[in-house]
Design an enzyme around this catalytic site. Structure first.
Site, PDB file in Angstrom:
ATOM      1  CD  GLU A  79      -0.436   4.719  -0.562  1.00  0.00           C
ATOM      2  OE1 GLU A  79      -0.413   5.751   0.230  1.00  0.00           O
ATOM      3  OE2 GLU A  79      -1.466   4.170  -1.022  1.00  0.00           O
TER       4      GLU A  79
ATOM      5  CD  GLU B  27       0.331   1.175  -2.964  1.00  0.00           C
ATOM      6  OE1 GLU B  27       1.156   1.333  -2.008  1.00  0.00           O
ATOM      7  OE2 GLU B  27       0.615   0.717  -4.025  1.00  0.00           O
TER       8      GLU B  27
ATOM      9  CG  ASN C  93      10.486   2.880   2.871  1.00  0.00           C
ATOM     10  OD1 ASN C  93      10.216   2.750   1.827  1.00  0.00           O
ATOM     11  ND2 ASN C  93       9.738   3.652   3.640  1.00  0.00           N
TER      12      ASN C  93
ATOM     13  CB  CYS D 158       5.428   7.060   4.383  1.00  0.00           C
ATOM     14  SG  CYS D 158       4.682   5.462   4.134  1.00  0.00           S
TER      15      CYS D 158
END
Ligand SMILES: *[C@@H]1O[C@H](CO)[C@@H](O)[C@H](O)[C@H]1NC(C)=O
Ligand SMILES: *[C@@H]1O[C@H](CO)[C@@H](O)[C@H](O)[C@H]1NC(C)=O
Ligand SMILES: CC(=O)N[C@H]1CO[C@H](CO)[C@@H](O)[C@@H]1O
Length: 496
Positions: free
Chosen positions: A264, A472, A163, A298
């Site tokens: 994640e 992250e 994505n 997400c």
């Protein structure tokens, strides 16, 4: 497939369609290649090497050899190379955006947004590279000093989603390279080409051969290749962005070698609008968050909770603004929303809408696939959603906006938390006391207060619950994922 690209690049040599191992552009040992589709037409427009599990050792060995030298490099040199990489991405933005658009389907403007984020993130990690520090202090035992030393953990593996292929490479590789680790990147089979171009630019930024390696592979070979990477004894760290289902499988595989892991995973994020909110502000935030990437993120809003008194008014604002979206091929300058990236997303969207209808919802807008080549779904707004419908538990990961009505703060906190996920939550209110309560009560790794823009290099990105673990971005935490802390004790002269 025709032999020419469906677009023209300002710099044609930026396009790469071979794997990168130890500075060499290579084919898979079998010589097999897999096809990459343009989601805006459904046509094959490129191919890439279909590496399998047997090819993996070469990638990891290259990264390991490079690591033995790179771990000793000066933090200043790492920082300068990262800055150079950021500058080269900046210089190649139009070309990179075109490649991203043909792989993911997203409009050029969305691809540019991703690239801007990426340039900022690398610059930020370039700063972090120079601020990795241990400590020195007095032990509780007299006559002893205590020290900690930070060292890069070793070869890291980055499993990249489709994505945001460039942004996700940058968030992983930026931290790893700052820490002194080398990497093997495995792009998603939908989006190998933008990742390869990015690796070419890293090489041109001065990173030595083997520092960043890219192993491309088809959907069929992805499970075996990922497993081989996770099991390789020279791999010390794995970072993955993707579904909770795959994240759990990777955690099991990594458990064998006790590999350090960052996950994640899925989001299913609530977006809460109280009656005292600035409705235009809440709608602006939602329009950007929900329709960007055709809902495929997400941190996208999956469940939009609106307080009863403003429910109809807010729905009206959303329908008005959403009707103006122009759906089309990402490369067309008039498109404000592109296709979804995979045909499976269309099937899932249809199933979710059908299921919602059975629960008596109102479809305010859209609701169907668009009858044209490519993978298009109408921007869809569903009102009067219920808790027992599929979309409440299952991320839509598509352009479907679902509205739930609520009466009280207590009720909406319970509803928002009632999911196995805990990635991001969004709250719109003007009540300061309520804001503080919700910051405490919502089960999420990230919260947007009166904003949907929650992702930035300076803030720790990551979730709780089944959204995964590890961060992250953010000061200290992101680079820490790629470091080991070594404790040193030494005895000093005891003076009385
Ligand atoms: C990619 O590379 C192969 C051989 O390495 C070549 O045959 C093919 O035409 C190339 N082009 C695209 C667009 O993938
Ligand atoms: C939320 O944003 C609005 C509009 O900008 C502002 O008036 C309000 O004070 C903010 N609320 C909080 C709790 O920060
Ligand atoms: C602090 C709080 O209210 N947490 C709740 C969030 O919602 C879940 C599920 O409804 C509850 O179990 C928590 O107590």
């Amino acid at each position: 497939m025709s032999t020419t690209l469906p677009f023209q690049l300002r710099r044609p040599s930026l396009f790469r369609n071979q794997s990168l191992v130890d500075g060499c552009w290579t084919e898979a040992t079998t010589g097999k290649r897999f096809e990459v589709l343009d989601p805006g037409t459904g046509d094959v427009w490129a191919t890439a090497p279909d590496n399998d599990a047997k090819d993996i050792d070469a990638f990891v060995q290259a990264a390991h050899t490079a690591f033995l030298a790179y771990r000793k490099s000066s933090p200043l040199v790492r920082s300068q190379r990262l800055q150079k990489w950021a500058a080269l991405i900046q210089d190649h933005k139009p070309d990179l955006a075109t490649i991203i658009t043909y792989e993911t389907g997203k409009p050029i403007a969305d691809a540019m947004f991703e690239l801007d984020y990426s340039v900022n993130a690398i610059s930020w990690f370039a700063g972090e590279a120079m601020r990795i520090q241990g400590t020195a202090f007095d032990s509780v035992v007299p006559g002893k000093k205590a020290l900690t030393i930070k060292q890069p953990i070793g070869v890291a593996v980055g499993l990249i989603p489709w994505n945001l292929p460039v942004a996700m490479v940058v968030r992983k590789a930026g931290a790893a390279l700052a820490a002194g680790c080398t990497m093997v990147l495995k792009p998603s089979p939908e989006t190998p080409l933008s990742v390869l171009s990015l690796a070419l630019l890293a090489e041109e930024a001065g990173f030595e051969k083997g520092t960043l390696n890219v192993v491309t592979t088809s959907l069929d070979n992805t499970p075996a290749v990922s497993e081989a990477l996770c099991r390789h004894p020279l791999v010390k760290k794995v970072t993955f962005t993707g579904s909770t289902r795959v994240g759990k499988l990777l955690a099991k595989t990594c458990a064998n070698g006790l590999k350090k892991l960052t996950l994640e995973l899925g989001g299913n994020c609530p977006y809460i609008v109280f009656e005292d909110a600035d409705l235009n502000q809440a709608a602006d935030g939602l329009m950007g968050l929900k329709w960007r990437n055709a809902g495929q993120a997400c941190i996208s809003a999956n469940r939009v909770y609106v307080q009863s008194a403003v429910y109809d008014q807010f729905a009206k604002i959303l329908v008005e603004r959403t009707s103006k979206i122009v759906v089309g091929h990402g490369a067309s300058t008039t498109s404000t929303m592109g296709p979804v990236t995979t045909p499976q997303s269309i099937d899932r969207s249809e199933r979710q809408v059908e299921d919602a209808k059975k629960h008596g919802v109102r479809i305010l807008l859209g609701g169907k696939r668009i009858d044209r080549p490519g993978f298009f779904f109408e921007p869809t707004i569903i009102a009067d959603a219920t808790t027992d419908m599929r979309i409440t538990d299952e991320e839509s990961f598509a352009p479907i906006l679902t509205l739930y009505r609520f009466e009280t703060e207590e009720e909406v906190v319970q509803a928002a938390n009632a999911t196995s996920m805990g990635l991001a939550s969004y709250v719109f209110t003007k009540n300061v006391d309520r804001s503080w309560r919700l910051l405490d009560e919502l089960e999420a790794g990230m919260i947007g207060l009166n904003t949907s823009a929650i992702s930035g290099a300076e803030l720790p990105f990551g979730g709780t619950k089944e959204s995964g673990y590890g961060k992250e971005a953010g000061k200290d935490v992101a680079v820490e994922e790629y470091l080991v802390t070594k404790a040193v004790s030494f005895v000093v002269e005891r003076r009385l």
